[in-house]
Write an enzyme that holds these catalytic residues in place. Structure first.
Site, PDB file in Angstrom:
ATOM      1  N   CYS A  21       0.829  -1.205   0.000  1.00 37.06           N
ATOM      2  CA  CYS A  21       0.000   0.000   0.000  1.00 37.06           C
ATOM      3  C   CYS A  21       0.868   1.261   0.000  1.00 37.06           C
ATOM      4  O   CYS A  21       1.479   1.568  -1.007  1.00 37.06           O
ATOM      5  CB  CYS A  21      -0.998  -0.043   1.154  1.00 37.06           C
ATOM      6  SG  CYS A  21      -2.436   0.980   0.823  1.00 37.06           S
ATOM      7  N   HIS A  35      -3.399  -4.952   0.231  1.00 38.45           N
ATOM      8  CA  HIS A  35      -2.923  -5.450   1.527  1.00 38.45           C
ATOM      9  C   HIS A  35      -2.961  -6.981   1.526  1.00 38.45           C
ATOM     10  O   HIS A  35      -3.860  -7.582   2.117  1.00 38.45           O
ATOM     11  CB  HIS A  35      -3.817  -4.918   2.656  1.00 38.45           C
ATOM     12  CG  HIS A  35      -3.609  -3.471   2.938  1.00 38.45           C
ATOM     13  ND1 HIS A  35      -2.611  -3.011   3.762  1.00 38.45           N
ATOM     14  CD2 HIS A  35      -4.268  -2.381   2.501  1.00 38.45           C
ATOM     15  CE1 HIS A  35      -2.652  -1.692   3.810  1.00 38.45           C
ATOM     16  NE2 HIS A  35      -3.655  -1.283   3.060  1.00 38.45           N
ATOM     17  N   GLU A  64      -1.390  -8.921   3.173  1.00 39.26           N
ATOM     18  CA  GLU A  64      -1.229  -9.469   4.538  1.00 39.26           C
ATOM     19  C   GLU A  64      -2.561  -9.907   5.143  1.00 39.26           C
ATOM     20  O   GLU A  64      -2.575 -10.670   6.104  1.00 39.26           O
ATOM     21  CB  GLU A  64      -0.529  -8.455   5.453  1.00 39.26           C
ATOM     22  CG  GLU A  64      -1.327  -7.218   5.849  1.00 39.26           C
ATOM     23  CD  GLU A  64      -1.184  -6.042   4.884  1.00 39.26           C
ATOM     24  OE1 GLU A  64      -0.872  -6.276   3.701  1.00 39.26           O
ATOM     25  OE2 GLU A  64      -1.421  -4.888   5.320  1.00 39.26           O
TER      26      GLU A  64
END
Ligand code: GLN
Length: 554
Positions: A388, A524, A526
């Site tokens: 990001c 993102h 993650e």
């Protein structure tokens, strides 16, 4: 023969004595056992605070903001839920008092209560029950609801009353109460004390809730004597007092601890799911990898709020997951970006680092420090992964130091930059001008087309279109694309709302040619990594970092 109508079963988990006992992890671990029994599980967090969602809360206070596929900005516990269960959560998985009250007040304004007096009981409690039941349905076997906070908190009372009523309405055979308590060891006396747990259960009983199961957080496993005492004074069956001692290596050992004590069987019996086996194979294998790494790899994470353990929870988790899959242990060095910016000897801090990661972030503070770390990674061929803001920063660094646009910036950091290589998305301009900041970013999952089949991005994803989650307002400025491409930066992932008009596509992934690993994404990733299924971009990054450590060619 008549078939029994499907009834979703409920498990409600409350906490007592103190906070920070790892209630979220306990809930997620229970969920994993149920998933391993082949049950269809949904899980939710009931948070008693008044913010409508945690999206506008400072990471120092609240840790990371977790984002779901459907764009809810949520508590980081939902991250644990998804990582443990491997089942995506949704907006329905996050319920705050703020959201409940705002919905009740909206209904009141719309005249939905027919002029009646609107009260906590029944209107607020009905609203809460509605959201709990809303998660169930024909496709769902079990709903797990975690009640945030600790028994006795004033703001938690409406939730407690709502779950008490719910059990009354759906029947005790359909709702299991689990209470998580702390059982301290008092060093000076050399004794384990059960009194705080007894008081906590008394407090629960005062509001009409009798727990079926007691989960006992303690430093070590409890003796039979202590468990019997807890059972007697807390009015719980002896076999339903479960140990939850500190785990030696990883939170992912918690489902194993519960499994060993047969919690899955107790729950199955209680809810009418007997006879199912609980398949722990994949989970045990993964924990085995965590326990026996063959080597370490050092990753620097450069950001703000870096000292707050939970501010980048999903990022550190994803690094760990990828490390496990390479049979490595990640040594994560947290570097405060502002310190990198101010320290003359900043480069010293980056020596001995095998890979550099810049996670998401907001605002100017420490931004130049992030750019320094990225330049170091690019020039010294240290593997880099940007997430990001980490992608936006990589684009700015490239513009300044490769394209020669010395004052290139994001308009987030400098509104008047002559080279706005990162600008506010068209769709966000009015929102920023109106100052309406809660829940208005580009949020949730969007498809990303992998633009080049020959790219590292494509090799890692092994797919032509992928779905990733987002939380941002700024975006790469397409006016600069050709300049970057001519200089060797490739745009390997694009969001293409209209494939016939490439000019309106959004840059989602970039990578650098002639570098062992320099890849960044506007998304993102993650939020989609789990310990059993690490995210491919993190896996690639960790693999490249380890190669660098070993001095192996790429
Ligand atoms: N501040 C940047 C934006 O809003 C990046 C956001 C983020 O990293 N989550 O676009």
């Amino acid at each position: 023969m008549t078939t029994r109508p499907h009834t979703t079963k409920h498990i409600v988990i409350t906490g007592g004595v103190v906070s920070s006992l790892g209630k979220g992890i306990a809930c997620a671990s229970i969920g994993r056992l149920l998933v391993n029994m082949g049950l269809r599980v949904r899980i939710q967090k009931l948070d008693p605070y008044l913010n409508v969602d945690p999206g506008t809360m400072n990471p120092f206070q609240h840790g990371e903001v977790y984002v779901t596929d459907d764009g809810a900005e949520t508590d980081l516990d939902l991250g644990h839920y998804e990582r443990f269960l491997g089942v995506p959560c949704s907006k329905l998985s996050t319920v705050t008092s703020g959201r409940i009250y705002s919905s009740v007040i909206q209904k009141e304004r719309a005249g939905k209560y027919n002029g009646g007096t609107v009260q906590v009981i029944p209107h607020v409690t009905d609203e809460i029950k509605g959201t709990i039941r809303g998660l169930g349905g024909p496709e769902v076997d079990v709903v797990i609801s975690e009640v945030g906070g600790t028994v006795g908190d004033i703001e938690g009372l409406p939730f407690m009353e709502a779950v008490r009523q719910l059990r009354h309405e759906i029947g005790s055979q359909n709702l299991v109460f689990v209470h998580l308590v702390y059982v301290p060891f008092i060093k000076a006396a050399g004794e384990i004390k059960t009194k705080p747990a007894q008081h906590s259960v008394q407090k629960l009983r005062e509001i009409g809730i009798v727990p079926d199961l007691l989960l006992c957080r303690a430093e070590k496993a409890l003796s039979k004597g202590v468990k019997d005492k807890l059972a007697l004074f807390c009015n719980v069956d002896q076999d339903k007092v479960i140990d939850l001692p500190d785990v030696p290596t990883s939170i992912y050992e918690v489902p194993q601890v519960l499994h060993k004590q047969g919690l899955h069987e107790i729950l199955a019996r209680r809810m009418g799911f007997e006879g199912r086996t609980c398949d722990m194979h994949a989970w045990d294998l993964m924990v085995g990898h965590i326990r026996k790494p063959k080597d370490t790899v050092t990753i620097a994470m450069v950001g703000k709020y870096i000292d707050h353990q939970d501010a980048y929870k999903s990022v550190t988790e994803s690094i760990d997951h990828a490390a496990y899959s390479h049979l490595l242990k990640a040594n994560i060095v947290r570097l405060e970006s502002e310190a990198l910016e101010k320290d003359e000897a900043w480069a010293e801090r980056l020596k001995g680092i095998d890979g550099i990661l810049v996670p998401g972030g907001f605002g100017k503070r420490g931004f130049e420090g992030k750019l320094r770390a990225i330049r170091w990674a690019r020039e010294n061929k240290v593997p880099y992964l940007g997430l990001c803001l980490g992608m936006q920063a990589a684009c700015i660094e490239f513009a300044r130091n490769v394209l020669g646009l010395a004052e290139a910036n994001s308009t987030e950091m400098n509104e008047k930059t002559p080279h706005p290589v990162i600008t506010v998305m068209e769709s966000q301009k009015d929102i920023v001008a109106a100052g309406n900041l809660g829940g208005t970013m580009r949020l949730g999952a969007y498809p990303c087309t992998i633009a080049r089949r020959s790219s590292r991005t494509h090799k890692l994803y092994a797919a032509d279109v992928v779905s990733e989650r987002h939380r941002h307002r700024w975006e790469f400025n397409n006016a600069y694309r050709a300049q970057y491409e001519a200089a060797g930066l490739q745009f390997t992932g694009l969001f293409m709302p209209d494939p016939t008009r490439p000019e309106v596509s959004l840059v989602e992934v970039i990578e650098l040619k002639d570098h062992p690993f320099f890849l960044a994404t506007q998304a993102h990733p993650e939020f989609q990594s789990t310990p059993v299924k690490p995210h491919p971009l993190f896996r690639g990054f960790l693999g490249a970092a380890y190669k660098r450590k070993k001095g192996e060619p790429e």
